[in-house]
Design a protein around this motif. Sequence first.
Motif, PDB file in Angstrom:
ATOM      1  N   VAL A 124      55.799  16.157  40.515  1.00 10.58           N
ATOM      2  CA  VAL A 124      55.160  14.969  39.936  1.00 10.58           C
ATOM      3  C   VAL A 124      55.558  13.695  40.689  1.00 10.58           C
ATOM      4  N   ASP A 184      56.860  20.783  37.880  1.00  4.84           N
ATOM      5  CA  ASP A 184      57.275  19.490  37.328  1.00  4.84           C
ATOM      6  C   ASP A 184      57.966  18.625  38.377  1.00  4.84           C
ATOM      7  N   LYS A 193      49.535  14.158  31.449  1.00  3.85           N
ATOM      8  CA  LYS A 193      50.003  12.937  32.116  1.00  3.85           C
ATOM      9  C   LYS A 193      49.282  12.747  33.450  1.00  3.85           C
ATOM     10  N   TYR A 218      49.189  21.258  40.901  1.00  5.69           N
ATOM     11  CA  TYR A 218      50.129  21.486  39.791  1.00  5.69           C
ATOM     12  C   TYR A 218      49.761  22.759  39.031  1.00  5.69           C
ATOM     13  N   THR A 240      52.785  17.520  30.815  1.00  4.74           N
ATOM     14  CA  THR A 240      52.697  17.084  32.215  1.00  4.74           C
ATOM     15  C   THR A 240      51.264  17.127  32.756  1.00  4.74           C
TER      16      THR A 240
END
Length: 321
Positions: A119, A116, A47, A102, A44
């Motif tokens: 996101v 998560d 990403k 995050y 994540t």
Amino acid sequence: MANGNQTVVYVSEQVVVLFTCALSFLGSSLIILTFIIWSDLRTTPRKLLVYLSVSDWLSAVSYAFGVWKVFRTDSLDCVVQGAISTFANTSSFFWTVAIAVYLYVFIVRSNQRVADSLVLFFHIVSWGIPLAITVAAVSLNKIGYDASEVSVGWCWVKIHASDRVLWMLLTGKIWEFLAYLTLPVLYILIKRHIHIAHAALSEYRPILPNRPQTHSFTSMADVKLTLIPIIFIALRIWSTVRFILLLADSSARQHPVLVTLHGIGNTSQGAANCIMFVLLTQPIRARLCTSLCCCCSKCRAEGQHSQNNPHRPLEGQDAST
């Protein structure tokens, strides 16, 4: 140095800024390619870094076009370039802060599920707000020729708009100021949490396996947490200085050195991220070196094979001939 209410962009400044645009283009592309090629890197945080790299890639391309062309009027391509760079630059601010948020939730709050779940919110904010602001600015005819007063050849908010300061804030500066405040606080809290955790486990360190390697990785992570906000501020501060000088109506904003630093800072984010998260990340750097070595070895082997067989007969051809 300047002609009226217009900052002159010299050829030397164009060359330097175009070079940094090329570096950011290549750096952002490399981050995206490594994410696509190696599936085990698709975490994540990585990403989120890819989404940031998409914004930086768009910024590099749009800024390069603007610097190469150095607009003089409110032409259609000026408006298009200004809209793309406004959207990409603002989106880059949001994604940079999103990564810090995050990591804060994931590391300090120790809650991966909540991290998560953020996101989707990051997508809505980091793409939606810049898009809404850009569409509003274009619809109200606020994007266009800015005489390079707070840019380096590219288009942004029209310099002759009566409410230009408001739109300069909305299309970038206010989010830039917020990032200046948010990033150092979040990364300081993350570093503090990590240091406290390491201190609590210090009595067990002598019996931990592979201590030197673990210590090396920890040190590099600690350096990155320090450098991320510092590099961001160091790159972006020059555009902020020129904006403040514009508000003060100071001719110092047109100084070639300040203009060059502004151009380098605004176009180097993709290159800086590539250095931090690809070239200075040992596992990815090792894979890149291995891939390059394999390619070089294959090329050398094919070249040597061609030299050893210079007169290899074609299929069906008599070897004696």
